[in-house]
Scaffold this active site. Structure first.
Site, short mmCIF file in Angstrom:
data_model
loop_
_atom_site.label_atom_id
_atom_site.label_comp_id
_atom_site.label_asym_id
_atom_site.label_seq_id
_atom_site.Cartn_x
_atom_site.Cartn_y
_atom_site.Cartn_z
N SER B 137 0.82 -1.21 0.00
CA SER B 137 0.00 0.00 0.00
C SER B 137 0.85 1.26 0.00
O SER B 137 1.93 1.29 0.59
CB SER B 137 -0.90 0.02 1.22
OG SER B 137 -1.55 1.27 1.33
N TYR B 150 -1.98 0.50 10.15
CA TYR B 150 -2.04 -0.20 8.87
C TYR B 150 -0.81 0.12 8.02
O TYR B 150 -0.16 -0.77 7.47
CB TYR B 150 -3.33 0.25 8.15
CG TYR B 150 -3.50 -0.22 6.73
CD1 TYR B 150 -3.93 -1.51 6.44
CD2 TYR B 150 -3.26 0.65 5.65
CE1 TYR B 150 -4.12 -1.92 5.13
CE2 TYR B 150 -3.45 0.25 4.34
CZ TYR B 150 -3.88 -1.05 4.09
OH TYR B 150 -4.07 -1.45 2.79
#
Lengths: 441, 245
Positions: B137, B150
């Protein structure tokens, strides 16, 4: 969020829900007045609801296929383009297809779409074996010609107003190739075009493209195009390597809304004349691949942008066989006089149709589109009036203009029956579109 | 490339399913691995009907490290390509207070994916061929107040992938790192995402197929992200810590 149909008119501020499971779908159906929406290819406001527009595209699974019968069971959000991509290479093609392959199966059933073979194979409903429909209580009912028959009959062509179509069993047709043998005939005027249609009733596919701006003796001059699925044996050698041509990567696309002035009577007139003479000059018989034959506009992605930001309106009516010649002449005269040449004017012979609420009837259907303007709207209303006068009706999947009174004049009995069915089973309280509210269906 | 199997880890996500469609359309047999995998039966049938390829379902829990070797042993064949699409966004605000929940997010986004890819890497290395694709990501490129739990796990995963790539480059095994940016999926449903920076799952899948074929190392799905991330990395920390982005 702001949504519209393919014609970009009207634009309606809609609440959009995107359920991913039957439970989520049921939850949204039982809490607000809803309409299901497929891939947004209805032209007007058939799949718009301010209170709850249900995006069905997440229901996009193919569930089973029987290669002995050609029956495909699929969820309503599966696109026809996916069906063709999966099954044409195996020798199957949709038994009935509209002029774009970017429609959802649910939308096809709800609008009971037709194709160039209506005079032989009827509308889409004819190849549907059964439907699963979610009713106003969130429960799913399977319906067919033998089971829950009224729900089946009114859901085909019922514009999503009987419930949410969730699953469909449809039959595909076996084909030897993905090529169509097309023959093009020139018709000097409307009478000649109709004569050609009547002489060609055994052709599998037939459609005419009308030059709407021709007048006088040439009123309705057109190219009548007939088509047959080509067999392997008849195909020229150069095509033997590709019996099922695939869609090549699409590069053509209208990148932005063109300014409205690009389409005027001069540009349309020039285009129409060019198209007509081109058709007249060419070899009358040719082999055309399935994509260019059935979906010529699909190769220009987002072609609806050529009409500019304000959008366009479609008008499609059908007139019964015995009044078609005079009714169509009157319409073409009106169109020609208005100088508002339609970019696309399509004439097609319909065969017999037995259905409760679908558009087709035996006769002739004329489809036109106009950039939105006060004058176009007035012309469309006038054409609607002529339709009513000659005992015809209009196609709801294309309409964004008509009013409740004119639709009732055209179709009083059917509208009344539809209304009482919807009242009786509670669908009227749960399912409505911007169109059904406008037309008081 | 012959039509070797494609293993998809974390197969329930929108991106994972889009990848499955893309590879099935090219004729590859598909192995879908996820928790409660029997609920993917409809997806399996859909893929089989559309593309006439074999699709097998495999139970796989990214947090159950002890079973990871068994998951790979249980496959019908060692895949040619393995795509790890496992990812859990979590809820930054509540996870800041719930340390165990935060640890779960870190494990699901880093430790678990790293473990299953380690098993595959060893098998691929032994065989001397294969492609590992890790979906990481852009959140891992710099820590931000709004998603650093995250993001830090994804940063770990990105670094892990680059290390694997370095290790396996001489062994005939290729590793692709995918940084999708915003994607229109269930994970981001309800978030107000800028359309120009937001990819559809099918675009991510197409980028993965392309990157695998061309042996790319790190790919962004929307090219604009490469510029944005370069700019974000260049902001001095003294300034960055005071910003809200």
């Amino acid at each position: 969020m702001k949504l519209s149909g393919w014609g970009k008119y009207p634009v309606v501020d809609c609440r959009l829900s995107q359920p991913r499971s039957e439970k989520e779908l049921a939850d949204t159906v039982i809490t607000s007045k809803s309409i299901a929406r497929g891939n947004g290819r209805a032209y007007g406001d058939s799949a718009l609801s301010r209170t709850n527009t249900i995006d069905m595209l997440k229901f996009n699974h193919m569930l089973s296929f029987d290669p002995t019968t050609g029956q495909l069971v699929a969820e309503a959000g599966v696109l026809l383009s996916d069906v063709i991509a999966a099954f044409l290479p195996r020798g199957w093609f949709p038994a009935v297809t509209p002029g774009t392959r970017f429609v959802s199966l649910g939308g096809m059933a709800a609008a009971d779409v037709h194709g160039k073979n209506h005079h032989i194979d009827g509308s889409f409903g004819n190849c549907v074996d059964w439907l699963d429909v979610m009713g106003p209580d969130g429960k799913i009912t399977r319906c067919s010609r033998t089971e829950n028959t009224p729900l089946f009959e009114w859901s085909i062509g019922g514009m999503g107003l009987t419930g949410v179509i969730l699953r469909i069993a449809l039959r595909l047709r076996p084909v030897e190739t993905g090529w169509i043998r097309q023959t093009t005939h020139v018709a000097q005027n409307l009478d000649a075009a109709i004569d050609l249609f009547e002489k060609s009733l055994d052709a599998t596919y037939s459609v005419a493209w009308i030059d709407c701006l021709s007048t006088g003796n040439a009123l309705g001059r057109s190219l009548v195009m007939l088509g047959e699925h080509a067999t392997r044996a008849e195909m020229p050698v150069k095509y033997h390597a590709t019996p099922f041509p695939s869609v090549t990567t699409q590069k053509l696309s209208v990148p932005f809304n063109l300014p409205g002035f690009c389409l005027n009577q001069y540009s349309v007139r020039a285009f129409n004349a060019l198209y007509y003479w081109n058709g007249k000059r060419g070899d009358p018989t040719s082999y055309v691949n399935w994509n260019s034959y059935f979906y010529p506009l699909d190769s220009v992605l987002e072609w609806n942008r050529i009409y500019g930001r304000q959008g366009f309106a479609q008008f499609q009516c059908v007139l019964p066989l015995d009044s078609a010649r005079s009714g169509l002449s009157e319409m073409l005269n009106n169109i020609s006089e208005s100088g508002r040449g339609s970019f696309l004017a399509v004439l097609k012979r319909f065969g017999q149709q037995h259905s409760r609420f679908s558009f087709p009837m035996e006769g002739y259907t004329l489809a036109l589109d106009f950039p939105i303007s006060d004058r176009s709207v007035a012309l469309i209303r006038k054409l609607g009036q002529i339709t009513a006068d000659y005992g015809g009706r209009i196609y709801l999947a294309k309409d964004s203009i008509m009013d409740a009174q004119s639709v009732r004049t055209m179709d009083a009995t059917r509208v009344d029956e539809f209304e009482s069915l919807r009242q009786h089973n509670g669908a009227a309280q749960r399912f409505a579109s911007a169109q059904s509210e406008r037309l008081k269906l | 490339m012959s039509n070797g199997g494609v293993l998809i880890l974390g197969a329930r996500s929108d991106i994972a399913l889009a990848v499955a469609h893309s590879y099935a359309a090219l004729g590859h047999p598909i192995q879908l691995a996820a928790r409660n995998v029997q609920t993917l039966q409809t997806e399996k049938e859909d893929l089989e009907i559309r593309y006439q390829v074999n699709v097998s379902l495999h139970n796989f829990d990214v947090l159950d490290l002890e079973r990871h070797a068994d998951v790979i042993e249980g496959l019908p064949e060692l895949p040619e390509i393995a795509v790890c699409a496992v990812g859990v966004l979590g809820n930054q605000e509540s996870d800041e207070k719930d340390i165990l929940a935060a640890a779960q997010i870190m494990r699901a986004n880093f430790e678990g994916p790293a473990s299953i890819l380690a098993v595959l890497a060893n098998r691929f290395e032994q065989r001397g061929s294969g492609v590992l694709v890790g979906i990481s990501s852009v959140a891992g490129e710099r820590g931000r107040a709004t998603n650093y739990i995250y993001g830090s796990a994804k940063a770990g995963f990105t670094t892990y992938l680059s290390g694997l790539r370095n290790r396996l480059a001489k062994q005939g095994v290729h590793v692709v790192t995918v940084l999708p940016g915003f994607v229109d999926t269930r994970m981001t449903e309800g978030l107000d995402l800028p359309p120009k920076l937001t990819a559809q799952p099918s675009e991510v899948a197409a980028a993965i197929v392309r990157a695998t074929r061309r042996q790319k190392n790190t790919v962004y799905v929307k090219p604009l992200w490469a510029f944005i991330l370069t700019a974000i990395r260049l902001i001095p920390e003294s300034l960055f810590k005071k910003m809200n982005i």
